[in-house]
Write an enzyme that holds these catalytic residues in place. Sequence first.
Site, PDB file in Angstrom:
ATOM      1  N   GLY A 152       0.800  -1.209   0.000  1.00 55.08           N
ATOM      2  CA  GLY A 152       0.000   0.000   0.000  1.00 55.08           C
ATOM      3  C   GLY A 152       0.837   1.265   0.000  1.00 55.08           C
ATOM      4  O   GLY A 152       1.335   1.705  -1.037  1.00 55.08           O
ATOM      5  N   CYS A 153       1.021   1.837   1.172  1.00 54.59           N
ATOM      6  CA  CYS A 153       1.660   3.150   1.263  1.00 54.59           C
ATOM      7  C   CYS A 153       3.150   3.116   0.953  1.00 54.59           C
ATOM      8  O   CYS A 153       3.698   4.093   0.441  1.00 54.59           O
ATOM      9  CB  CYS A 153       1.391   3.749   2.641  1.00 54.59           C
ATOM     10  SG  CYS A 153      -0.365   4.069   2.927  1.00 54.59           S
ATOM     11  N   VAL A 154       3.825   2.001   1.250  1.00 55.69           N
ATOM     12  CA  VAL A 154       5.245   1.893   0.897  1.00 55.69           C
ATOM     13  C   VAL A 154       5.395   1.878  -0.622  1.00 55.69           C
ATOM     14  O   VAL A 154       6.223   2.598  -1.189  1.00 55.69           O
ATOM     15  CB  VAL A 154       5.876   0.640   1.533  1.00 55.69           C
ATOM     16  CG1 VAL A 154       7.257   0.371   0.954  1.00 55.69           C
ATOM     17  CG2 VAL A 154       5.972   0.809   3.043  1.00 55.69           C
TER      18      VAL A 154
END
Length: 214
Positions: A152-154
């Site tokens: 996701g955010c990585v």
Amino acid sequence: MPTGDDDLSTNYSGAFDGHLAFGNKPALLIVDFVMAYLDQGSPLYAGAEKALASNERLLAAARASGIPVIFTNVVYQPGGADGGLFYKKIPALRVFDSGSPLGEFPPSLAPKQGETIISKQFASAFFGTALCAELRAKDIDTLLITGMSTSGCVRATALDALQNGFAPFVVRDGCGDRHPAPHEANLFDLRSKYAEVISEVDALRFMNQSANGI
């Protein structure tokens, strides 16, 4: 056309074999490593204890080497009015409503005074934030990226780092996800197309070399 029986590495060979060089001015970017991924009562719990320990070591090394450290977190207005469709798509994001204890940094990974915190509402640490401007102001050219979650955010942050001209080096040991399949698949794809994926040992070596001007 390739078939599902083809070896994945062989399939990608020759098309995605490039590499990025580690730059002269790195920063450690810890993406959303907060209690929501560590508290077993959280809907986002990801069993990230090993990744937490890796981040603790990386954070200590960065501070000792004088390498800038940047933390990100996710914070929403109560009810998610500033979260747009992302907040609607993932109901579990309510754990990041302002004031929620699940949005807090773990004590062993808490920012010190003077360290940057980028609060965001979407997946990428670059989207709708001042991160890019801050990195350019500090002449940062390379990001050691850790955090939650890999898929996701990585991933979103690493992709935007590349697109904004910062070499992304994703530290495998310092990232986590709720299941090994998306974790490994996204690390493979990031390494192939958008970033370098390195071990904690390599990250520590890069930081030491940077601090000593090697």
